[in-house]
Design a protein around this motif. Structure first.
Motif, mmCIF file in Angstrom:
data_model
loop_
_atom_site.group_PDB
_atom_site.id
_atom_site.type_symbol
_atom_site.label_atom_id
_atom_site.label_comp_id
_atom_site.label_asym_id
_atom_site.label_seq_id
_atom_site.Cartn_x
_atom_site.Cartn_y
_atom_site.Cartn_z
ATOM 1 N N ILE A 130 7.488 -8.201 -3.351
ATOM 2 C CA ILE A 130 7.479 -7.120 -2.373
ATOM 3 C C ILE A 130 8.788 -7.043 -1.585
ATOM 4 O O ILE A 130 9.248 -5.947 -1.253
ATOM 5 N N ASP A 131 9.404 -8.175 -1.334
ATOM 6 C CA ASP A 131 10.661 -8.187 -0.573
ATOM 7 C C ASP A 131 11.844 -7.672 -1.396
ATOM 8 O O ASP A 131 12.884 -7.336 -0.838
ATOM 9 N N GLU A 132 11.704 -7.604 -2.714
ATOM 10 C CA GLU A 132 12.793 -7.160 -3.590
ATOM 11 C C GLU A 132 12.705 -5.684 -3.958
ATOM 12 O O GLU A 132 13.620 -5.146 -4.572
ATOM 13 N N ILE A 133 11.607 -5.036 -3.609
ATOM 14 C CA ILE A 133 11.426 -3.628 -3.988
ATOM 15 C C ILE A 133 12.420 -2.773 -3.203
ATOM 16 O O ILE A 133 12.458 -2.838 -1.982
ATOM 17 N N PRO B 148 11.402 3.013 -4.948
ATOM 18 C CA PRO B 148 10.723 2.019 -5.786
ATOM 19 C C PRO B 148 10.384 2.470 -7.199
ATOM 20 O O PRO B 148 10.185 1.630 -8.068
ATOM 21 N N LEU B 149 10.323 3.771 -7.471
ATOM 22 C CA LEU B 149 9.812 4.215 -8.767
ATOM 23 C C LEU B 149 10.652 3.756 -9.957
ATOM 24 O O LEU B 149 10.095 3.193 -10.910
ATOM 25 N N GLU C 9 0.829 -1.202 0.000
ATOM 26 C CA GLU C 9 0.000 0.000 0.000
ATOM 27 C C GLU C 9 0.865 1.255 0.000
ATOM 28 O O GLU C 9 0.571 2.217 -0.714
ATOM 29 N N ALA C 10 1.955 1.241 0.768
ATOM 30 C CA ALA C 10 2.853 2.398 0.817
ATOM 31 C C ALA C 10 3.550 2.596 -0.528
ATOM 32 O O ALA C 10 3.643 3.722 -1.035
ATOM 33 N N VAL C 11 4.022 1.512 -1.115
ATOM 34 C CA VAL C 11 4.708 1.588 -2.415
ATOM 35 C C VAL C 11 3.720 2.010 -3.494
ATOM 36 O O VAL C 11 4.014 2.880 -4.317
ATOM 37 N N ALA C 12 2.534 1.426 -3.490
ATOM 38 C CA ALA C 12 1.531 1.734 -4.514
ATOM 39 C C ALA C 12 1.140 3.209 -4.464
ATOM 40 O O ALA C 12 0.977 3.844 -5.512
ATOM 41 N N ALA C 13 1.018 3.759 -3.266
ATOM 42 C CA ALA C 13 0.663 5.176 -3.141
ATOM 43 C C ALA C 13 1.713 6.059 -3.817
ATOM 44 O O ALA C 13 1.389 7.112 -4.372
#
Length: 177
Positions: free
Chosen positions: A49-52, A56-57, A11-15
């Motif tokens: 998710i563990d590799e991001i 992240p962009l 959710e944090a990354v997607a935002a």
């Protein structure tokens, strides 16, 4: 990582990445394909998710780029099959193919190799640095910088071919006649 922690991380990354990725994809394909590729990209983010990385962009641009390439390969396969079917049973009415780019930059970009055009889009449209472009393309920062320089030179040459002055070539500002 617990399931709840994974969900919170996504959710944090997607935002942070959804809107830039939506714009990135909208400039490269039609709206429906962009939405599908965005969904595919988020699915990859969930699975990995563990590799991001902490930033992240650029990583997500690379994932989206690969998802779009997969989608385009699939579309090409479908067109080949449709072409084979059309030769056996041609349609009665044919629509013309889309025309060339309307503007000079679009025309020049269309004349470039696909890899150079993509590199320039990452730099100009996404405003990525060569180091960030390197993450997207999975190359070294030095290689990205060199490729960017060469792609800009190719674009400049294509613009010259169609009669568009680039840079300061046409400027007389500050010069005495």
């Amino acid at each position: 990582m617990t399931s709840e922690a994974r969900r919170d991380r996504l959710e944090a990354v997607a935002a942070e990445i959804v809107e830039p990725l939506r714009r990135f994809l909208a400039r490269r394909t039609d709206a429906d394909t962009a939405d599908d590729v965005l969904a595919d990209t988020l699915l990859v983010c969930w699975r990995r998710i563990d590799e991001i990385p902490d930033e992240p962009l650029p990583w997500a641009y690379g994932v989206a780029r690969n998802c779009l390439a997969n989608r385009e390969r699939s579309a090409r396969r479908q067109r080949r099959v449709a072409g084979k079917v059309a030769t056996l049973d041609p349609p009665r009415d044919r629509t013309p193919a889309p025309g060339a780019a309307d503007d000079a930059v679009g025309e020049a970009m269309a004349a470039l190799p696909a890899a150079d055009a993509e590199l320039l889009r990452l730099w100009a449209w996404e405003q990525l640095t060569p180091a960030e472009i390197a993450v997207v393309l999975d190359v070294t920062a030095n290689a990205a910088s060199i490729r960017l320089h060469r792609a800009r030179e190719k674009l400049r040459e294509e613009l010259r071919k169609i009669g568009i002055a680039t840079g300061h070539e046409g400027s007389t500002e500050g010069r005495k006649p």
